[in-house]
Design a protein around this motif. Sequence first.
Motif, short mmCIF file in Angstrom:
data_model
loop_
_atom_site.label_atom_id
_atom_site.label_comp_id
_atom_site.label_asym_id
_atom_site.label_seq_id
_atom_site.Cartn_x
_atom_site.Cartn_y
_atom_site.Cartn_z
N SER A 195 -30.30 29.98 33.26
CA SER A 195 -31.06 31.14 33.09
C SER A 195 -32.22 30.94 32.05
O SER A 195 -32.21 30.25 31.14
CB SER A 195 -29.95 32.46 32.87
N GLN A 201 -36.40 31.61 30.62
CA GLN A 201 -36.68 33.02 29.58
C GLN A 201 -37.92 32.24 29.54
O GLN A 201 -38.03 31.39 28.55
CB GLN A 201 -35.91 33.57 29.62
N TYR A 220 -24.04 35.63 28.19
CA TYR A 220 -24.93 33.99 27.81
C TYR A 220 -25.02 33.78 26.86
O TYR A 220 -25.48 35.00 25.76
CB TYR A 220 -26.08 35.25 28.33
#
Length: 525
Positions: free
Chosen positions: A395, A397, A434
Amino acid sequence: MTKNNNHSTNSTTFFPNYQLFLPMDIGVNISESSPVRVISKLLEGLDYRYLMQAYSKNKGRKHKIEADKMFFIIAYAMFDSVSTTRAIEKNCRENINYMWILRRSSAPDHNTVARFISSCKIEIEDLFYQLINKLIELNEIDLENVFIDGTKIEANANRYTFVWKKAVNKFYEKLKIKVNDFWHSFNENNSTEFNDIYEIEKHLEKEILDKNIEFVYGKGVRKTQQQRDYETVTSYIAKENEYSMHLKICGNRNSYSKTDKDATFMRMKEDYMKNGQLKPAYNLQIGVNSEYIVGLDLFPNPTDVRTLIPFLSVLESKNLKFRNIVADAGYESEENYEYLFNNNYTPYIKPQNYEKQKTRKFKHDISKVENMSFNEETDTYTCANNQKLEFKYTSKQKNRSGYISEKKVYECNNCEGCPFAVKCKSTSHNKKLYVADNFLRFRKQSQENIATEKGIMLRVNRSIQVEGAFGVLKQNMNFKRFKYRERSKTKVEVLLFAIGYNLRKYVHKKVQGREGMKLHKLAIN
């Protein structure tokens, strides 16, 4: 006649001519070890050429006092905790130390002092860093450690003149709907095809002039359709310009003050009303080395995390690159860590969870990645139920500054019927982790640094030196609120306070025999 002569003789006795007893040199009453003489020797080696050039261009005024003397007076005043221009004027007329600095020059009035500060902003900053380099030459400062911290100083702005970016955006969207409705309605009613309300405004202005329509106001009068449409259009345009201006001034900030557009509303520690009210303020960042303030800057950010990189850039632009960066947990982020490691800095930053890691609750929390075993070969984590959490995807960001951080997502294949589900996760789905590998690696290195004997000493000195500097500025020198407005002027104000603080520290260290002392040693029990 005899009485009159006696009275005349007595008058001469009681009212002598005091000018006959004044010393020719006022400096004979100032000892060689006096702070004003110590400061004079420190400042006389600075280069005042740029200051003199800037001061001489001040609106063509003929100055009665030289620029270097004026700087010396203001610097000594800040050392003496005299920060107002009227108080400086008063001391120049009455205080022997200020008279000695003037050396036969006439005392400046408060307007002259204020004009000097406002017209020599860049030159005062240059002299501040010249003073830092002079202290480096005297071995008072080195380029080994810098202790960084920030505090919020209230701006000289009204507390109820806030503009909130979120509110402006909300009203702006409503205005756009009104403008769009009016634009469609006007085109339908007049069988026209104008592209926007600006074209409608020009059309109405021309029509009003051609038909010689007079505007009417007040009760009991009937406005023409052209007047009503024109007033509506101009009000929409004015509001649109106003909202655009607010958003432009805000920039990346969430708010600003109408009376000091560079100030941002922040939550302050000094909460007089005890209601958590936000106040217009600046985030002052300083770097301290050997108890001296070696650099500073003002930021609109309420938090410290996004100020570290630009602050270090300011120091680097002044040829001040320190080896060890010592800061508290408020500066911890992956972006900051990466910048420090890539630019050959050694970080001594306290992790945000440093204290929590020591608690029994944290050590027994089975949901934390720190309490799970990791197999590097298979790239899997093992939970308390002996289930594997496998890597699924990465992921990405992006934060406000544009930095892209990556987190690896691990997921358990089956959490159904797990006896630890209540303690491990709060959803009905399978457990997910995460993991920011880069951040955890940087954090581990920084935590190892602060755990060493040197790291412990630097952490103790951070509390003493940089927090001590804020204590002196706020309490001893009474610097709790800016007197000037706009960032350029407020920065000069804090630079003058920093100069006064450094002169104080220099004099006190000489008196205490601590010249050249860089760090406070740890107390041995």
